[in-house]
Structures are given as structure tokens and as C-alpha cells.
Design a protein around this motif. Structure first.
Motif, short mmCIF file in Angstrom:
data_model
loop_
_atom_site.label_atom_id
_atom_site.label_comp_id
_atom_site.label_asym_id
_atom_site.label_seq_id
_atom_site.Cartn_x
_atom_site.Cartn_y
_atom_site.Cartn_z
N ALA A 54 7.35 -19.12 9.88
CA ALA A 54 6.07 -18.61 10.33
C ALA A 54 5.98 -18.55 11.85
CB ALA A 54 4.95 -19.50 9.78
N ALA A 55 6.62 -19.49 12.54
CA ALA A 55 6.52 -19.54 13.98
C ALA A 55 7.63 -20.46 14.51
CB ALA A 55 5.16 -20.06 14.42
N VAL A 71 -3.51 -26.68 14.38
CA VAL A 71 -4.27 -25.45 14.60
C VAL A 71 -3.31 -24.28 14.81
CG1 VAL A 71 -5.85 -24.25 16.16
CG2 VAL A 71 -6.29 -26.63 15.51
N PHE A 72 -2.31 -24.48 15.67
CA PHE A 72 -1.31 -23.42 15.90
C PHE A 72 -0.51 -23.15 14.63
CE2 PHE A 72 -1.67 -25.07 20.35
CZ PHE A 72 -2.19 -23.91 20.92
N LEU A 73 -0.09 -24.22 13.93
CA LEU A 73 0.76 -24.07 12.75
C LEU A 73 0.03 -23.30 11.65
CD1 LEU A 73 2.27 -27.68 12.75
CD2 LEU A 73 3.56 -25.55 13.10
N ILE A 85 4.67 -25.18 22.32
CA ILE A 85 5.59 -26.19 22.85
C ILE A 85 4.96 -27.56 22.68
CG2 ILE A 85 6.73 -27.07 24.94
CD1 ILE A 85 6.68 -24.15 25.97
N TRP A 86 5.73 -28.51 22.15
CA TRP A 86 5.28 -29.90 22.09
C TRP A 86 5.95 -30.62 23.27
CZ3 TRP A 86 2.23 -32.70 18.42
CH2 TRP A 86 2.21 -34.07 18.61
N ASN A 87 5.15 -30.98 24.25
CA ASN A 87 5.66 -31.55 25.49
C ASN A 87 5.40 -33.05 25.54
OD1 ASN A 87 6.53 -32.15 28.04
ND2 ASN A 87 5.18 -30.73 29.12
N LYS A 96 10.06 -22.78 12.51
CA LYS A 96 11.41 -22.94 13.03
C LYS A 96 11.32 -23.89 14.21
CE LYS A 96 15.25 -20.51 15.25
NZ LYS A 96 15.79 -19.20 15.71
N VAL A 97 12.19 -24.87 14.25
CA VAL A 97 12.11 -25.91 15.28
C VAL A 97 13.31 -25.81 16.22
CG1 VAL A 97 11.88 -28.36 15.76
CG2 VAL A 97 10.91 -27.42 13.66
N LYS A 98 13.00 -25.76 17.49
CA LYS A 98 14.04 -25.78 18.53
C LYS A 98 13.81 -26.99 19.41
CE LYS A 98 15.95 -23.11 22.41
NZ LYS A 98 15.90 -21.80 23.13
N ILE A 99 14.82 -27.85 19.52
CA ILE A 99 14.74 -28.99 20.43
C ILE A 99 15.40 -28.61 21.75
CG2 ILE A 99 15.45 -31.38 20.86
CD1 ILE A 99 15.47 -31.87 17.88
#
Length: 346
Positions: free
Chosen positions: A201-202, A261-263, A270-272, A294-297
Motif C-alpha cells: 500500500a505504501a 493515520v498514514f498507514l 518516514i519514522w525518525n 513496504k519497509v525500507k530501513i
């Protein structure tokens, strides 16, 4: 090391110091070691030197007189990282390979006693060169006096055969897609060759790095228009100190609500935050995957001296004692933790 005893059943040669020197001596005469380039030899030598470095803190003499050192490999890997970051700075890729060798030096012997040997092998292959790992395990076994040496060396040969069979001898196990890797890593009893049909989804970018490493600068440079969920911003807004454990719990809960909310909207963000331990990251990634994201570290690192300078220049400086504790607990993200893992190291 010379003050740390070992169980005579497995180590009749003597203390950890004696064993370490025997391992180094066994390593350098191995043909497979001598065929390596000088840099690769240095990596193996450093790993052999450090492989039992934490036996001093984990060794226990049981009531029956037996001596154990449970957990020394995992703790030793953390110590190896600290030494090669703080005290004897090594290039990132070299340091992390030494760390992986220390962490998994017992795997070639005990692989088939794991609950899921295949998954243990594949996950390890994404963190360490399995060919070098087998060489270290062989030197570890030859550098001791014990009655089961032949059996243990046979196990190492079986480990090599298993790696070759699973296409991860000296190389990470390849997957058909990022989704296939994530599915395998996050599902028990999943087939290694299964390719799921996923429609993400994102994309969520999960930053990871010590305070002062430059995460905010990275975001401004590479993702200036992307929404950010920032734990530091929430703390400042609420007037909560980074050392306030109760307050930090409230900060994390608010950050998760912002993320949801974004999900729900299918929007990337971005999770900072520091996210310096695997447990921290995996808890968040579980949340993101629930929403098919999709998760990018993105892992960010600067040299030790630069880190402290940049931390002092921050508006919300982290106390030095807190910083050192964070370094002690640092776990660099592994390739299998997310769909994509990138390393931005100065």
C-alpha cells in the motif's frame, strides 16, 4: 582471558587465553586461510581473537563443578562492535563481518540442533560469510583438547555441505523478490522458495542510527517532501526528556497513532527515531506489515568522535552517559529485517 577457566571436558587445554592462542595458531596454518587475501586474513584473525571475548562475563561454575558460558557469542559480538567502533576504528563492512563471525562462530557445530536449521542458516548467511564462518569454527575446534574433536569436525563438514545445497556457501541466500524474503523471515514453517503475491500500500522508511548520526540532515537532503513521524519532535512538543522512561512511552504511543493515520490512508512516511536495537525495529515493522506497507530501513552512522561532536551541536543534546549506553546496545540492521536495507556510513 587467562583468568577465565573452561570446562575440562570440552577444553582440556586450559583457560580461555590458552584456547585463544591455540585457535589463532590453528587458523594461520589452514590452507583455506592462506589462500585468502591479506584483508580477509585480517578479518578472520580478528574474529578468532575475539570469538570468546565475553567468556569472562558469562562463565559460571555450576554446583556440580561443570563450567558454562551461555550467551558468550551474542554478547561477544556486541563487544567486538564496540571495540571496533570506539577503540580500534575499523571500516564499517569489515567491522560488521568480524561481528557476524563472533556472533555465529558456534553455528557450524550446532546448526542441526536448532528448531529450524534451514532458517537459522539462511538468516545467518545474510549477516556473515558462511565459508569464513566454517573456517573459524574449524580453527576453534582444532584449537582445543577434547575427546569429540573428530565428531565436531565432521559436523563442520556437514555444515559446508548444507550451505552448498542451499546456495549460501560464502554468499547470502538469494530470494526471488523482496516480498519473498520478508514472507520467509516473518512466517514460521514457510517454504524458502515461496513467492507471495503482494500489493504494498505504501513505503515506510524506518531510520536507524545513534543520536547525532545525522538522521535529520539525511531526511532534509533525500526526502524533503515526505511526511515524518519524529519522536524527537513529539518530545519537544510535550516537554519530555529523552531520559524520562514514562514520558517516552507516551511519545511512542503518539508516534504510532500518527503512523496509523498514514498507514490507513496508504500514504508513505518516514519514522525518525534511533531504532538502535533489533527488538525496537521488529516491533515497528510488525505494525507496518499489518497494513501491507513496504519497509525500507536506512541505517546512518558516523565515526565515534564525529558522533559526539554532532551530538553536542544538537539542540537536544543526549547526555554522554546515555550515548555510551546506546552504543553498548547498538545492533546494526540485518539485510533480512526489511524489504530493503541500506547503509549510509561516513
Amino acid at each position: 582471558m587467562q583468568t577465565v577457566p573452561q570446562d575440562s571436558y570440552y577444553h582440556a587445554e586450559g583457560n580461555v587465553g590458552v584456547h585463544a592462542q591455540m585457535v589463532l595458531s590453528a587458523l594461520v596454518v589452514e590452507n583455506s586461510f592462506q589462500r585468502l587475501g591479506l584483508q580477509e586474513q585480517e578479518i578472520l584473525w580478528a574474529a578468532a581473537l575475539l570469538h570468546d571475548v565475553e567468556k569472562y562475563s558469562t562463565t559460571v561454575i555450576e554446583s556440580d563443578g561443570r563450567i558454562t558460558s551461555n550467551g558468550h557469542a551474542r554478547k561477544g559480538a556486541m563487544t567486538a562492535r564496540q571495540i571496533l567502533y570506539r577503540d580500534v576504528p575499523a571500516p564499517f563492512a569489515i567491522r560488521e563481518q568480524v561481528v557476524g563471525l563472533v556472533r555465529y562462530h558456534g553455528l557450524p557445530i550446532w546448526i542441526f540442533e536448532k528448531p529450524d536449521p534451514l532458517k537459522a542458516l539462511i538468516m545467518a548467511s545474510m549477516e556473515v560469510n558462511t565459508e569464513w564462518l566454517a573456517l573459524l569454527a574449524k580453527a576453534d575446534m582444532l584449537g582445543r583438547v577434547c575427546n569429540d574433536q573428530d565428531e565436531m569436525l565432521y559436523r563442520i563438514d556437514c555444515f559446508e555441505a548444507y550451505c552448498r545445497e542451499q546456495n549460501c556457501w560464502g554468499t547470502p541466500r538469494a530470494f526471488e523478490s523482496e516480498d519473498a524474503l520478508m514472507y520467509y523471515a516473518n512466517h514460521e514453517n514457510s517454504a524458502v522458495d515461496y513467492v507471495p503475491f503482494e500489493q504494498t500500500a505504501a513505503e515506510v522508511i524506518l531510520l536507524s542510527g545513534l543520536p547525532g548520526a545525522g538522521k535529520n540532515t539525511f531526511v532534509k537532503k533525500h526526502y524533503p517532501d515526505m511526511p515524518v513521524v519524529s519522536l524527537d519532535d513529539i518530545r519537544v512538543k510535550k516537554g519530555i526528556s529523552p531520559t524520562d522512561k514514562t514520558g517516552n512511552g507516551q511519545v511512542i504511543q503518539e508516534a504510532k497513532e500518527q503512523a496509523r493515520v498514514f498507514l490507513r490512508k496508504g500514504e508513505g512516511f518516514i519514522w525518525n527515531a534511533t531504532n538502535t536495537t533489533r527488538q525496537m525495529r521488529l516491533q515497528l515493522i510488525d505494525l507496518f506489515l499489518t497494513y501491507k506497507a513496504k519497509v525500507k530501513i536506512v541505517y546512518i552512522e558516523v565515526p565515534y568522535q564525529h558522533l559526539h561532536k554532532q551530538n553536542r551541536d544538537r539542540e537536544e543534546m543526549v547526555p554522554n552517559a546515555v550515548m555510551e549506553k546506546l552504543i553498548d546496545k547498538l545492533e546494526v540492521p540485518a539485510r533480512w529485517e526489511a524489504h530493503d536495507v541500506t547503509y549510509h556510513v561516513e
